[in-house]
Enzyme design. Structure first.
Site, PDB file in Angstrom:
ATOM      1  N   THR A 145       0.833  -1.340   0.022  1.00 20.66           N
ATOM      2  CA  THR A 145      -0.033  -0.099  -0.086  1.00 20.66           C
ATOM      3  C   THR A 145       0.808   1.356   0.166  1.00 20.66           C
ATOM      4  O   THR A 145       0.579   2.267  -0.756  1.00 20.66           O
ATOM      5  CB  THR A 145      -0.927  -0.102   1.182  1.00 20.66           C
ATOM      6  OG1 THR A 145      -1.608  -1.228   1.224  1.00 20.66           O
ATOM      7  CG2 THR A 145      -1.971   1.093   0.900  1.00 20.66           C
ATOM      8  N   ASP A 146       1.984   1.177   0.589  1.00 18.97           N
ATOM      9  CA  ASP A 146       2.837   2.330   0.826  1.00 18.97           C
ATOM     10  C   ASP A 146       3.462   2.442  -0.674  1.00 18.97           C
ATOM     11  O   ASP A 146       3.485   3.957  -1.152  1.00 18.97           O
ATOM     12  CB  ASP A 146       4.091   2.042   1.691  1.00 18.97           C
ATOM     13  CG  ASP A 146       3.662   2.261   3.133  1.00 18.97           C
ATOM     14  OD1 ASP A 146       2.614   3.011   3.470  1.00 18.97           O
ATOM     15  OD2 ASP A 146       4.513   1.982   4.074  1.00 18.97           O
ATOM     16  N   VAL A 147       3.870   1.472  -1.298  1.00 19.41           N
ATOM     17  CA  VAL A 147       4.397   1.694  -2.823  1.00 19.41           C
ATOM     18  C   VAL A 147       3.480   1.862  -3.923  1.00 19.41           C
ATOM     19  O   VAL A 147       3.953   2.861  -4.321  1.00 19.41           O
ATOM     20  CB  VAL A 147       4.920   0.090  -3.002  1.00 19.41           C
ATOM     21  CG1 VAL A 147       5.441   0.097  -4.475  1.00 19.41           C
ATOM     22  CG2 VAL A 147       6.281  -0.523  -2.257  1.00 19.41           C
TER      23      VAL A 147
END
Length: 457
Positions: A145-147
């Site tokens: 999700t960060d990526v």
């Protein structure tokens, strides 16, 4: 980091305690930074600034004047309270592109809620449909999700740069983890919104395609995906089960989804008779996608990965040579392997203290020409100076609209006592200078700010 890979001069601002990700280990480098930190900070140059101090704010303002893009991940409004948020910086540089990355966005009930990757993955539905069919929800192996949020921010920044090129206007961009995660649910979200079908956990299998999952071999697992009838027929021929092609239960994808357990059981019994390598060799020229489930050792020893030279070596000032996975995108008009100009050295230098004269009037101050303005003795009621140099009060902030405060020298030589008092105040400012870097080794970072320090990453 992707902007840095494309040649941007990326300056990472940290507190004096440093980015928390530096401590996310083990493992750690010789310089005591975690390898996790290095994996997401390639090409960045770090400086430490106390945003609560006047000098720290002045450095941010100066950076805002000279930079094209600012990216921050504070809670909404936190930087505005410190007077270094978009409201202030957009006045310092109206062309600035300001990208805020938050957990839940700048509006809504969760706006002030802190967010991490796994929290957004849980609240956005990803964990609920990840894991074995009858097992518990599972986290994806990396912070996906960060990526994906970073990728959205990258695309938005590039779009804003293009917009600014055409209009000359900067803007604020808001990206957040939860919205990114929900938008990444693609078919699972669309199935629910339009058909009311709730997402389920399928392990490595697919809700809408069969066969499309990992199968156990004699020494590991291999993933097979048949996305069309032609691909399914090719699989049947290679595993020597041509009879399955005309079986009514498996004649098309809809039938195979309905009879998922039967076809998966048949294929599983066949696949476990050979090793991953044997099946990979048999499937080498197959029309359907397939691949072994690899460990990291398998990944980086793979002949294809080696040939495309995806792994790069970078020099770290303290840890020495560091291996990293390089940019996955290759440009026809740019070669990733070509050496690039080193990033400029960042020099933080306070500017000279600026004196501001403030006149405090006393009762003895002369009001020339009854203009209801208390001014010092002014030459305009006598005779204007023939030359600018005839006056010795050029620097005075105390001037009238006629002669701009020029006082005849003879009057200046005989100053009346208690005519006025001058208070001198100083204003703390700081500037950032970006100069071409040199090959000299970087100095050790200070514990606290100094008046003239070069910071290099």
């Amino acid at each position: 980091m992707m902007l840095g890979d494309l040649g941007a001069n990326v300056i990472k601002v940290e507190s004096f305690d440093g980015d928390e990700a530096r401590k996310w280990g083990p493992p750690f480098t010789k310089g005591n930074d975690s390898y996790y930190f290095l994996s997401v900070n390639r090409g960045k140059k770090s400086i430490c600034i106390d945003l609560k101090t006047t000098q720290g704010k002045q450095i941010i303002y100066d950076l805002a004047r000279k930079c094209d893009v600012l990216v921050e991940n504070f809670l909404p409004g936190k930087l505005d309270k410190l007077d270094v948020g978009y409201k202030k910086l957009s006045t310092v540089n109206p062309k600035l592109i300001y990208c805020a990355v938050t957990g839940f966005g700048s509006t809504g009930p969760y706006a002030m809620k802190p967010g991490y990757d796994v929290i957004a993955a849980a609240m956005g539905g990803l964990l609920n449909c990840t894991g074995e069919k009858n097992g518990r929800p599972a986290k994806v192996g990396v912070a996906i999700t960060d990526v994906t949020t970073g990728l959205h921010a990258f695309g938005a920044i590039m779009t804003a740069l293009y917009y600014r090129k055409n209009t000359g206007k900067g803007q604020k961009i808001d990206c957040n983890l939860l919205s990114t995660q929900i938008s990444s649910m693609i078919n699972v979200a669309n199935n629910y919104l339009n058909c009311g079908i709730e997402g389920q956990r399928w392990g490595t299998a697919h809700a809408n395609l069969v066969p499309y999952q990992a199968f156990q071999t004699s020494d590991g697992e291999i993933v097979i995906g048949a996305g069309s009838n032609a691909q399914f027929a090719d699989l049947c021929r290679i595993i020597k089960r041509q009879d399955l092609i005309d079986d009514e239960r498996f004649k098309d994808n809809s039938a195979r989804v309905q009879h998922r357990e039967e076809i998966v059981q048949i294929i599983s019994e066949i696949i476990k008779t050979k090793s991953k390598r044997e099946w990979s060799e048999l499937f080498r020229n197959a029309s359907f996608p397939n691949g072994p489930v690899n460990t990291m050792k398998d990944v980086f020893e793979d002949k294809h990965v080696r040939e495309i030279r995806l792994v790069k070596e970078l020099e770290h000032p303290e840890a020495g040579k560091i291996k990293m996975v390089g940019p996955p995108t290759v440009y026809s008009e740019g070669v990733n392997d070509e050496p690039v100009e080193r990033v400029a050295v960042i020099t933080l230098r306070p500017t000279k203290k600026q004196q501001q004269k403030k006149v405090v009037w006393t009762e003895d101050t002369v009001d020339n020409e009854h203009m209801n303005k208390k001014k010092s003795k002014c030459c305009c009621i006598y005779e204007k100076p023939r030359r600018f140099g005839e006056s010795d009060s050029e620097d005075s902030d105390d001037e009238c609209e006629h002669c701009f405060g020029h006082v005849e020298k003879k009057h200046a030589k005989h100053k009346e006592p208690n005519t006025s008092q001058v208070e001198v105040t100083t204003e703390q400012t700081a500037t950032v200078t970006l100069n071409p870097s040199e090959s000299a080794p970087a100095p050790a970072p200070p514990d606290r700010p100094t008046t003239d320090t070069d910071y290099r990453f």
